[in-house]
Design a protein around this motif. Structure first.
Motif, PDB file in Angstrom:
ATOM      1  N   UNK A   1     -19.114   6.684 -53.582  1.00  0.00           N
ATOM      2  CA  UNK A   1     -18.538   7.343 -52.795  1.00  0.00           C
ATOM      3  C   UNK A   1     -19.369   8.098 -51.775  1.00  0.00           C
ATOM      4  N   UNK A   2     -18.591   8.271 -50.764  1.00  0.00           N
ATOM      5  CA  UNK A   2     -19.694   9.216 -49.532  1.00  0.00           C
ATOM      6  C   UNK A   2     -18.826  10.303 -49.363  1.00  0.00           C
ATOM      7  N   UNK A   3     -19.253  12.032 -49.276  1.00  0.00           N
ATOM      8  CA  UNK A   3     -18.687  12.574 -49.210  1.00  0.00           C
ATOM      9  C   UNK A   3     -18.153  12.636 -47.626  1.00  0.00           C
ATOM     10  N   UNK A   4     -17.282  13.947 -47.002  1.00  0.00           N
ATOM     11  CA  UNK A   4     -17.062  14.057 -46.143  1.00  0.00           C
ATOM     12  C   UNK A   4     -17.890  13.962 -45.219  1.00  0.00           C
ATOM     13  N   UNK A   5     -17.878  13.351 -44.110  1.00  0.00           N
ATOM     14  CA  UNK A   5     -18.831  13.001 -42.913  1.00  0.00           C
ATOM     15  C   UNK A   5     -19.472  14.631 -42.760  1.00  0.00           C
TER      16      UNK A   5
ATOM     17  N   UNK B   1     -23.209  11.857 -39.980  1.00  0.00           N
ATOM     18  CA  UNK B   1     -21.795  12.613 -39.030  1.00  0.00           C
ATOM     19  C   UNK B   1     -20.745  10.778 -38.603  1.00  0.00           C
ATOM     20  N   UNK B   2     -21.319  10.143 -39.124  1.00  0.00           N
ATOM     21  CA  UNK B   2     -19.998   8.798 -39.242  1.00  0.00           C
ATOM     22  C   UNK B   2     -20.195   8.428 -41.015  1.00  0.00           C
ATOM     23  N   UNK B   3     -21.108   8.133 -41.717  1.00  0.00           N
ATOM     24  CA  UNK B   3     -20.806   7.789 -43.094  1.00  0.00           C
ATOM     25  C   UNK B   3     -20.199   9.141 -44.149  1.00  0.00           C
ATOM     26  N   UNK B   4     -21.121   9.487 -44.378  1.00  0.00           N
ATOM     27  CA  UNK B   4     -20.710  11.226 -45.105  1.00  0.00           C
ATOM     28  C   UNK B   4     -21.560  12.255 -45.474  1.00  0.00           C
TER      29      UNK B   4
END
Length: 399
Positions: A31-35, A61-64
Motif C-alpha cells: 500500500x502507498x500512503x496518500x501523495x 507526489x504522484x504515488x505516495x
C-alpha cells in the motif's frame, strides 16, 4: 521512473503474494500512503536548501508519501519535521568507518552522513539513504556501519533502486506462485506478460550447488506451467547431476512426482511420494508431499484412502489450509455437500493464508483467508466434476 509500471507491479505483488511472504511485505502490505502535496514538498526543500531528485519527487507526489517498496517500505516525509540545512555528502566511493576506539570516530561518523536522507530500513540497524546534496546527489547508498561495515552505493538513482527491487520481487513472488500452481494444482494463474521477469537460465557454473539446484527446480515448474514436459525432464536431470547435499533429494523427488503426474504416471508419482514422505526433515516439504498424495489418491478415485491421507496431513501440518479445504472437498466428493461449508468455516484456522505453511497471517486477514479457502474449494469442485456445488463457495469467495 515509470510510475505506471510501478503501479502494475505493485498490483501484481498484492494479488499473488497473498501471504505477505516477501521480505518486509507485512509492514507495507503493498500500500502507498496518500501523495504529498507539491507545496509541502517545496517547503521542505526550502528548509533543507536542496531540491530532491525528480524521480523521488514524482514518487512522493504522484504515488505516495511512503509505503510499498524495498525492505520494510519507503519512508514518507514529514513536512512538519525538524528540518535543517543539508551539507554536501562527502563521498563518491564506498567508505569504511574508522575503528570505534579512535578519538575521531564520532566526528567522522557525523560528517559521513551529511547530505543523506534515510529512505528505507533494512532491519537490524541497516538503512538505505538517498543522497540529496554533494557530488553523488541522486544516488541511493546502503548503510551497514552499525556493524562496522561500509557505507556504499546501492543504485545510481532512486528510480533504479526502486525498479530493481520491484523486478526482483516479481521474480521471487511469481516464481513461487507458478511453483505452487503447478505443484499443488491450485487453480491460480499468472499473467503471462509477467513471465519475462522470472529468473533467466543459469549462467556459468560458479554458484553454490544448493542454489543451483533450487533455481533449476524452479525452472522445472515454469516448464511444466508452459507444458514443455521435455524441457522439464532435462532440467530435472541437470538438478540431479549437480550433486548437492542430501537435503535437496526431497525437492528433487517432489518435482519428479509432479512431472510424472503431468505425464499421466499417477501410480509412479504416488510411489515416489509415499517413499519420500518419511524422509522429510522440513515441515513445509512434508506439507507439499502430503498435499500431492491426497490429490493422487483422489485421481485414482480412492476416496477412503484420500480421507485418511487428508487427516494425516492436517495432523502433521495444522497450519496448512490445504488440508482443511481438502477435508471439505471430500465431503462433496463422498456425497455430503451440505456439510462442506460448515467444515470450511469451522475447521480451517481462521487468519492463516491459503497455501502458506511458513507464514501465519495477521488476525485482520481472517476474512481474506476465508474467501481464499472458498475460492479454492469452488475451483476444486469444478475440477473434480461437481460444478453444481461450486456456486455455494463462489458466493463466499466474492462476499
Amino acid at each position: 521512473m515509470d510510475l505506471d509500471v510501478i503501479r502494475r507491479g505493485i498490483d501484481a505483488l498484492s494479488e499473488y503474494d497473498t501471504d505477505f511472504g516477501l521480505f518486509g511485505a507485512r509492514e507495507h502490505r503493498y500500500r502507498f500512503e496518500p501523495p504529498l502535496d507539491e507545496a509541502m514538498l517545496e517547503a521542505v526543500e526550502a528548509r533543507i536548501g536542496v531540491r530532491f531528485p525528480a524521480d523521488y519527487r514524482a514518487f512522493l507526489t504522484r504515488l505516495g508519501n511512503g509505503g510499498a517498496g524495498p525492505y520494510y517500505g519507503v519512508h514518507g516525509l514529514r513536512p512538519d519535521g525538524a528540518w535543517a540545512r543539508f551539507r554536501p555528502f562527502p563521498f563518491t566511493k564506498e567508505w569504511e568507518p574508522p575503528d570505534s576506539d579512535d578519538e575521531d570516530y564520532d566526528d567522522a561518523m557525523e560528517a559521513a552522513f551529511e547530505g543523506l536522507l534515510a529512505v528505507a530500513e533494512h532491519g537490524c540497524g541497516y538503512r538505505s539513504h538517498l543522497v540529496v546534496n554533494g557530488p553523488a546527489a541522486g544516488q541511493v547508498w546502503g548503510d551497514w556501519t552499525c556493524v562496522g561495515e561500509v557505507l556504499a552505493p546501492e543504485a545510481e538513482s532512486f528510480g533504479a533502486w526502486y525498479h530493481g527491487w520491484l523486478e526482483s520481487s516479481l521474480r521471487e513472488v511469481l516464481g513461487e506462485r507458478i511453483e505452487v500452481t503447478v505443484r499443488d494444482e491450485t487453480g491460480w494463474s499468472v499473467d503471462r506478460r509477467l513471465l519475462l521477469l522470472l529468473p533467466p537460465p543459469l549462467a556459468g557454473g560458479d554458484e553454490r550447488p544448493e542454489v543451483k539446484v533450487l533455481r533449476l527446480l524452479r525452472r522445472v515448474y515454469l516448464a511444466l506451467y508452459e507444458h514443455r514436459h521435455g524441457d522439464a525432464r532435462d532440467l530435472l536431470a541437470q538438478a540431479r547431476a549437480v550433486g548437492a547435499a542430501a537435503d535437496y533429494e526431497v525437492p528433487i523427488a517432489l518435482a519428479e512426482a509432479v512431472l510424472l503426474r503431468e505425464e499421466g504416471g499417477i501410480t509412479d508419482a504416488l510411489t515416489i511420494v509415499e517413499h519420500t514422505i518419511p524422509r522429510c526433515g522440513r515441515p513445509f516439504e512434508g506439507a507439499w508431499l502430503r498435499r500431492l498424495r491426497v490429490e493422487l489418491l483422489v485421481t485414482q478415485s480412492r476416496l477412503d484412502d484420500a480421507c485418511a491421507a487428508t487427516e494425516e496431513h492436517i495432523a502433521h501440518c495444522p497450519d496448512d489450509d490445504f488440508g482443511y479445504v481438502r477435508r471439505a472437498l471430500l465431503r462433496v466428493l463422498t456425497g455430503d455437500p451440505s456439510s462442506a461449508e460448515e467444515v470450511l468455516r469451522a475447521d480451517a484456522p481462521i487468519g492463516r493464508g491459503l497455501g502458506s505453511v511458513s507464514h501465519s497471517s495477521p488476525a485482520d486477514r481472517a476474512p481474506i483467508a476465508l474467501r481464499l479457502r472458498a475460492r479454492r474449494l469452488a475451483w476444486e469442485c469444478r475440477r473434480w466434476g461437481h460444478s453444481t456445488d461450486a456456486p455455494r463457495f463462489d458466493a463466499i469467495a466474492t462476499g
